[in-house]
Design a protein around this motif. Structure first.
Motif, PDB file in Angstrom:
ATOM      1  N   ARG A   1       2.691   9.876   5.509  1.00 46.23           N
ATOM      2  CA  ARG A   1       2.242   9.066   4.856  1.00 46.23           C
ATOM      3  C   ARG A   1       2.206   7.425   5.422  1.00 46.23           C
ATOM      4  NH1 ARG A   1       2.150  11.692  -0.859  1.00 46.23           N
ATOM      5  NH2 ARG A   1       0.507   9.934  -1.327  1.00 46.23           N
TER       6      ARG A   1
ATOM      7  N   ARG B   1       0.755  -1.201   0.195  1.00 50.91           N
ATOM      8  CA  ARG B   1      -0.574   0.218   0.047  1.00 50.91           C
ATOM      9  C   ARG B   1       1.141   0.976  -0.197  1.00 50.91           C
ATOM     10  NH1 ARG B   1      -5.219  -0.688   1.834  1.00 50.91           N
ATOM     11  NH2 ARG B   1      -4.807   1.507   1.498  1.00 50.91           N
ATOM     12  N   PHE B   2       1.777   1.283   0.139  1.00 50.35           N
ATOM     13  CA  PHE B   2       2.944   2.369   0.680  1.00 50.35           C
ATOM     14  C   PHE B   2       3.684   2.691  -0.683  1.00 50.35           C
ATOM     15  CE2 PHE B   2       7.217   3.837   2.605  1.00 50.35           C
ATOM     16  CZ  PHE B   2       6.669   5.496   2.479  1.00 50.35           C
TER      17      PHE B   2
ATOM     18  N   ASP C   1      -5.554   2.946   6.768  1.00 48.43           N
ATOM     19  CA  ASP C   1      -6.100   2.809   6.002  1.00 48.43           C
ATOM     20  C   ASP C   1      -6.463   0.743   6.146  1.00 48.43           C
ATOM     21  OD1 ASP C   1      -6.419   4.965   4.486  1.00 48.43           O
ATOM     22  OD2 ASP C   1      -5.339   4.742   2.444  1.00 48.43           O
TER      23      ASP C   1
ATOM     24  N   ALA D   1       2.439   2.208  -3.445  1.00 48.51           N
ATOM     25  CA  ALA D   1       1.194   2.718  -4.153  1.00 48.51           C
ATOM     26  C   ALA D   1       1.320   3.492  -4.325  1.00 48.51           C
ATOM     27  CB  ALA D   1      -0.135   1.169  -4.196  1.00 48.51           C
ATOM     28  N   ASP D   2       0.291   4.165  -2.897  1.00 52.77           N
ATOM     29  CA  ASP D   2       0.353   5.873  -2.130  1.00 52.77           C
ATOM     30  C   ASP D   2       2.105   6.089  -2.409  1.00 52.77           C
ATOM     31  OD1 ASP D   2      -2.094   4.151  -1.885  1.00 52.77           O
ATOM     32  OD2 ASP D   2      -1.873   4.381   0.188  1.00 52.77           O
ATOM     33  N   VAL D   3       2.889   5.927  -2.088  1.00 51.07           N
ATOM     34  CA  VAL D   3       3.986   7.170  -2.510  1.00 51.07           C
ATOM     35  C   VAL D   3       5.286   5.904  -3.143  1.00 51.07           C
ATOM     36  CG1 VAL D   3       5.619   8.419  -0.436  1.00 51.07           C
ATOM     37  CG2 VAL D   3       3.341   7.592   0.272  1.00 51.07           C
TER      38      VAL D   3
ATOM     39  N   GLY E   1      -0.915   7.229   6.743  1.00 51.59           N
ATOM     40  CA  GLY E   1      -1.606   7.012   6.483  1.00 51.59           C
ATOM     41  C   GLY E   1      -3.205   5.254   5.890  1.00 51.59           C
ATOM     42  N   VAL E   2      -1.286   5.206   5.918  1.00 50.13           N
ATOM     43  CA  VAL E   2      -1.386   3.976   4.982  1.00 50.13           C
ATOM     44  C   VAL E   2      -1.797   3.194   6.418  1.00 50.13           C
ATOM     45  CG1 VAL E   2      -0.062   1.239   3.854  1.00 50.13           C
ATOM     46  CG2 VAL E   2      -0.072   4.438   2.900  1.00 50.13           C
TER      47      VAL E   2
ATOM     48  N   TYR F   1       7.343  11.506   4.965  1.00 47.86           N
ATOM     49  CA  TYR F   1       7.189   9.665   4.368  1.00 47.86           C
ATOM     50  C   TYR F   1       6.780   8.885   5.983  1.00 47.86           C
ATOM     51  CZ  TYR F   1       9.899  10.503   0.310  1.00 47.86           C
ATOM     52  OH  TYR F   1      10.849  10.486  -0.823  1.00 47.86           O
TER      53      TYR F   1
END
Length: 164
Positions: free
Chosen positions: A124, A38-39, A131, A41-43, A127-128, A121
């Motif tokens: 972020r 996920r990390f 989620d 994909a998002d960052v 947030g992951v 980072y």
């Protein structure tokens, strides 16, 4: 002898610990890999920071674009992913002892400083994590357990980022 200081209510602490236990029921490695999937994909700009895993791209497939399947086969990467989940477990285990959490976070920040990890980072990644927990629990962001995790991650990130 006084008990350790905690910034969490007993309800918040219990919710965090129970949800982490449920999330890690199949082990730490699956959670660590899911967080990184996920990390990344998002960052996606953080992928280059994992060149120490020994994965090298070529002109057709730079290392920043390697699939999670490739990373799952890399021993160094999977060890790191499992280590991230283990560090989260350590933080959860010490949740009711704020001085211990602060010490773990300072060590975490210092360990990541050499890799030039940017403070944003860590935000972020928080947030992951939220989620992933929200999806695993099938609840909204306003759920008390997610709010407790949000508070916990704010404490963790706030104590870690000054050392980056």
């Amino acid at each position: 002898m006084s008990s350790p200081v905690s910034v969490f209510t007993p309800e918040e602490s219990r919710a965090i610990k129970q949800s982490w236990k449920a999330l890690t029921a199949d082990g730490l490695l699956p959670v660590g890999l899911l967080l990184f999937e996920r990390f990344f994909a998002d960052v996606p700009q953080v992928r280059h920071m994992f060149s120490g895993t020994g994965i090298h791209g070529d002109e057709n497939s730079p290392k920043e674009n390697f699939s999670m399947e490739t990373l799952r086969e890399n021993d160094k990467f999977t060890k790191h992913a499992e280590g991230v989940a283990a560090k989260l477990s350590c933080l959860v285990d010490n949740l009711d002892n704020t001085p211990a959490v602060m010490n773990i976070c300072s060590e975490l920040g210092q360990a990541h400083k050499m890799y030039n990890v940017k403070p944003e980072y860590f935000d972020r990644l928080g947030g992951v994590l939220l989620d992933v927990l929200q999806a695993a629990m099938d609840v909204g962001l306003d759920h008390p357990t997610i709010q407790a995790w949000k508070k916990a991650y704010e404490v963790i990130a706030g104590a870690t980022k000054p050392y980056l």
